[in-house]
Scaffold this active site. Structure first.
Site, PDB file in Angstrom:
ATOM      1  N   HIS A 281      -3.572  -1.516  -0.179  1.00  0.00           N
ATOM      2  CA  HIS A 281      -4.163  -0.259   0.277  1.00  0.00           C
ATOM      3  C   HIS A 281      -5.642  -0.477   0.506  1.00  0.00           C
ATOM      4  O   HIS A 281      -6.280  -1.226  -0.230  1.00  0.00           O
ATOM      5  CB  HIS A 281      -3.962   0.843  -0.765  1.00  0.00           C
TER       6      HIS A 281
ATOM      7  N   ASP B 138       4.341   4.213  -0.256  1.00  0.00           N
ATOM      8  CA  ASP B 138       5.506   4.002   0.607  1.00  0.00           C
ATOM      9  C   ASP B 138       6.523   3.027   0.011  1.00  0.00           C
ATOM     10  O   ASP B 138       7.606   2.866   0.561  1.00  0.00           O
ATOM     11  CB  ASP B 138       5.047   3.476   1.976  1.00  0.00           C
TER      12      ASP B 138
HETATM   13  N1  CMC Z   1       1.128  -8.453   2.173  1.00  0.00           N
HETATM   14  C1  CMC Z   1       0.458  -9.631   2.191  1.00  0.00           C
HETATM   15  N2  CMC Z   1      -0.876  -9.748   2.234  1.00  0.00           N
HETATM   16  C2  CMC Z   1      -1.584  -8.609   2.286  1.00  0.00           C
HETATM   17  C3  CMC Z   1      -0.972  -7.335   2.277  1.00  0.00           C
HETATM   18  C4  CMC Z   1       0.434  -7.290   2.218  1.00  0.00           C
HETATM   19  N3  CMC Z   1       1.068  -6.112   2.203  1.00  0.00           N
HETATM   20  N4  CMC Z   1      -1.914  -6.378   2.342  1.00  0.00           N
HETATM   21  C5  CMC Z   1      -3.098  -7.014   2.397  1.00  0.00           C
HETATM   22  N5  CMC Z   1      -2.892  -8.365   2.347  1.00  0.00           N
HETATM   23  C6  CMC Z   1      -3.935  -9.409   2.307  1.00  0.00           C
HETATM   24  C7  CMC Z   1      -4.575  -9.626   3.683  1.00  0.00           C
HETATM   25  O1  CMC Z   1      -3.877 -10.619   4.414  1.00  0.00           O
HETATM   26  C8  CMC Z   1      -5.966 -10.056   3.286  1.00  0.00           C
HETATM   27  O2  CMC Z   1      -5.903 -11.376   2.852  1.00  0.00           O
HETATM   28  P1  CMC Z   1      -7.167 -12.383   3.075  1.00  0.00           P
HETATM   29  O3  CMC Z   1      -8.280 -11.795   2.257  1.00  0.00           O
HETATM   30  O4  CMC Z   1      -6.683 -13.684   2.589  1.00  0.00           O
HETATM   31  O5  CMC Z   1      -7.446 -12.354   4.552  1.00  0.00           O
HETATM   32  C9  CMC Z   1      -6.268  -9.185   2.057  1.00  0.00           C
HETATM   33  O6  CMC Z   1      -4.987  -8.913   1.473  1.00  0.00           O
HETATM   34  C10 CMC Z   1      -6.973  -7.870   2.378  1.00  0.00           C
HETATM   35  O7  CMC Z   1      -6.179  -7.171   3.333  1.00  0.00           O
HETATM   36  P2  CMC Z   1      -6.750  -6.316   4.537  1.00  0.00           P
HETATM   37  O8  CMC Z   1      -5.770  -6.385   5.663  1.00  0.00           O
HETATM   38  O9  CMC Z   1      -8.165  -6.696   4.813  1.00  0.00           O
HETATM   39  O10 CMC Z   1      -6.747  -4.894   3.883  1.00  0.00           O
HETATM   40  P3  CMC Z   1      -6.863  -3.521   4.635  1.00  0.00           P
HETATM   41  O11 CMC Z   1      -7.560  -2.608   3.712  1.00  0.00           O
HETATM   42  O12 CMC Z   1      -7.476  -3.709   5.984  1.00  0.00           O
HETATM   43  O13 CMC Z   1      -5.347  -3.069   4.865  1.00  0.00           O
HETATM   44  C11 CMC Z   1      -3.203  -2.146   4.476  1.00  0.00           C
HETATM   45  C12 CMC Z   1      -4.680  -2.167   4.048  1.00  0.00           C
HETATM   46  C13 CMC Z   1      -2.511  -1.008   3.748  1.00  0.00           C
HETATM   47  C14 CMC Z   1      -3.126  -1.860   5.978  1.00  0.00           C
HETATM   48  C15 CMC Z   1      -2.548  -3.492   4.121  1.00  0.00           C
HETATM   49  O14 CMC Z   1      -2.593  -3.720   2.744  1.00  0.00           O
HETATM   50  C16 CMC Z   1      -1.114  -3.614   4.632  1.00  0.00           C
HETATM   51  O15 CMC Z   1      -0.897  -3.954   5.791  1.00  0.00           O
HETATM   52  N6  CMC Z   1      -0.094  -3.254   3.766  1.00  0.00           N
HETATM   53  C17 CMC Z   1       1.277  -3.240   4.195  1.00  0.00           C
HETATM   54  C18 CMC Z   1       1.568  -1.962   4.960  1.00  0.00           C
HETATM   55  C19 CMC Z   1       1.634  -0.763   4.033  1.00  0.00           C
HETATM   56  O16 CMC Z   1       2.284  -0.762   2.997  1.00  0.00           O
HETATM   57  N7  CMC Z   1       0.984   0.345   4.461  1.00  0.00           N
HETATM   58  C20 CMC Z   1       1.002   1.606   3.741  1.00  0.00           C
HETATM   59  C21 CMC Z   1      -0.348   1.950   3.197  1.00  0.00           C
HETATM   60  S1  CMC Z   1      -0.311   3.302   2.000  1.00  0.00           S
HETATM   61  C22 CMC Z   1       0.249   4.691   2.826  1.00  0.00           C
HETATM   62  C23 CMC Z   1      -0.452   5.106   4.057  1.00  0.00           C
HETATM   63  O17 CMC Z   1      -1.607   4.788   4.319  1.00  0.00           O
HETATM   64  O18 CMC Z   1       0.173   5.792   4.836  1.00  0.00           O
END
Ligand code: CMC
Length: 435
Positions: A311, A369
């Site tokens: 998140h 989720d």
């Molecule tokens: N699986 C694997 N690696 C992950 C995941 C994941 N679900 N989420 C983040 N990472 C890694 C990402 O690759 C990055 O790694 P590195 O530092 O080595 O490059 C690090 O963690 C930070 O991730 P980020 O993409 O910079 O984080 P963000 O804040 O931009 O993204 C997120 C947040 C929710 C989009 C992301 O965690 C994700 O894609 N999660 C899976 C989708 C999900 O469950 N979404 C629902 C969110 S909660 C409900 C809502 O918002 O509606």
């Protein structure tokens, strides 16, 4: 160079010799925000923050999150207390108005919502234009946007009474639209709302009843849905809420702004994750495949992410995920589906991921989720409707934020800047001179 003194941060650029005193704005809780509005004028530079990870776009009194501590408050009330003691209609009132209602206020509010549950018969015709296998989020987004054509002349966004009627209408009608989208996919007739039922019981009635036989709403399912709606009702400036604010800041018709929010919610990084989690669990199949999928999630060359994990704001357990996990046990038992293999698999996946260095280091925890799809499935809601359920609940948050923004005299159109990296100025060439 920066220097912090009292309530300002002094920024100076030795190259240009210019400096700016930027005020620190404080909220009631949470870190202060550096007000950079005068930066372009004072220093001749912009701030650069793709993804808005460090940027507060507005002040808001609605919802507070402390991502490090795993805290979520609606108008100051902890989500755990609301989940245990309140219900969706009361939470909707709280988010919209700012205070918990008295018994009389709640009765009036609920009656106002019930009054508007039917949709215009002409609006139903929009569904006929969709193919039967259209995704329900596409139908809901399209039909909600088309409501702007129905309530165009009667909508003055600067009139508080008009805004109130809009709030009641959209909150009342979005379940009816969502259920109609589902019925369209099935090729079944649209079921009219029943105003003697609660908001979520009526939702189930419109989804599952058919005209040829009686349908009894399962109170356990209605209560479970109500709790999920409470948990999903608002989450401050997430992508879809920010989209509603941005679209609304132009003075656009609010139904169109809500439709923009539905579209933004649809993506798998946001509300679409609930659907993606179930697809992922089915793909994993059995616990022995978990290591293979975890390896894929950690592999940066694969596009696979562990859906329902991570998140932007929570760097700790998402409090909503904890409530839903606890609720899964109870609801599945009460619905007579205690041995749910997908839930067992989700529990095992969570356990293994939380012990994995990659997830520990990045503070990736299950989010709201991760478990919600298990409950939706147990209630009988098809996977393609999961994000629609989220959208229905989040409509309350979108409306509350839209209202807050429009009624703020300081409101301005949302208009981010950019760092231009394209070609510098060049002169037009006639076609015969081009190579
Ligand atoms: N699986 C694997 N690696 C992950 C995941 C994941 N679900 N989420 C983040 N990472 C890694 C990402 O690759 C990055 O790694 P590195 O530092 O080595 O490059 C690090 O963690 C930070 O991730 P980020 O993409 O910079 O984080 P963000 O804040 O931009 O993204 C997120 C947040 C929710 C989009 C992301 O965690 C994700 O894609 N999660 C899976 C989708 C999900 O469950 N979404 C629902 C969110 S909660 C409900 C809502 O918002 O509606």
């Amino acid at each position: 160079m920066t220097e912090r003194s009292g309530k300002t941060v002094q920024l100076s650029d030795p190259a240009s010799g210019r400096s700016a005193a930027l005020p620190l704005r404080t909220g009631t809780i949470g870190p202060a925000g550096l007000d950079i509005a005068t930066l372009p004028k004072e220093l001749g530079v912009f701030t650069y923050d793709p993804g808005f990870g460090a940027t507060a776009a507005c002040e808001s009194r609605i919802t507070y999150i402390d991502g490090e501590a795993g805290v979520l408050l609606y108008r100051g009330y902890p989500i755990e207390q609301l989940a245990e003691r309140s219900d969706f209609m009361e939470v909707a009132y709280l988010l919209l108005i700012g205070e918990l209602p008295t018994a009389k206020q709640l009765t009036e509010f609920t009656a106002n919502i019930r009054y508007h549950t039917m949709i215009n018969e002409w609006l139903k015709r929009f569904f006929e234009g969709f193919h039967h296998n259209a995704h329900p989020m596409a139908m809901v987004s399209g039909v909600v946007a088309s409501m702007s054509a129905f309530y165009h002349d009667t909508m003055d966004i600067h009139n508080p009474r008009h805004r109130e009627i809009f709030a009641h209408r959209i909150i009342a009608k979005i379940p009816t639209i969502a259920a109609a989208a589902h019925k369209h996919s099935l090729g079944q007739p649209v079921i009219y709302p029943r105003n003697d039922l609660s908001y979520t019981a009526n939702m189930l009635h419109m989804l599952f009843a058919v005209p040829c036989e009686p349908y009894e709403v399962d109170p356990v399912a209605a209560a479970a849905l109500d709790l999920l709606f409470v948990l999903h009702a608002d989450h401050e400036q997430n992508a879809s809420t920010s989209t509603v604010r941005l679209a609304g800041s132009t003075g656009a018709n609010p139904y169109a702004a809500i439709s923009a929010g539905v579209s933004a919610l649809w993506g798998p990084a946001h509300g679409g994750a609930n659907e993606a989690v179930l697809a992922m669990l089915e793909q994993i199949g059995t616990a022995d495949n978990i290591p293979k999928f975890l390896a894929m999630a950690k592999d940066k060359s694969s596009h696979f992410r562990l859906m329902g994990f991570g998140h932007r704001v929570y760097k700790n357990f998402d409090p909503r995920a904890q409530i839903i996990r606890a609720m899964c046990h109870k609801v599945l038992a009460r619905l007579g589906r205690s041995d749910n293999p997908l839930f067992e698999l989700a529990l095992r996946l969570e356990e293994i991921a939380l012990q994995d260095e990659y997830f520990i280091e990045r503070k990736l925890y299950p989010n709201v989720d991760f478990y919600s799809g298990v409950i939706y499935s147990a209630i009988g809601i098809p996977r393609s409707m999961f994000t629609v359920m989220f959208a229905i609940a989040r409509t309350v948050g979108w409306v509350a934020h839209w209202q807050e923004m429009i009624s703020d005299p300081a409101m301005r159109i949302g208009r981010p800047r950019q760092l231009y990296t394209g070609p510098t100025r060049r002169d037009y060439l006639e076609v015969k001179q081009r190579r």
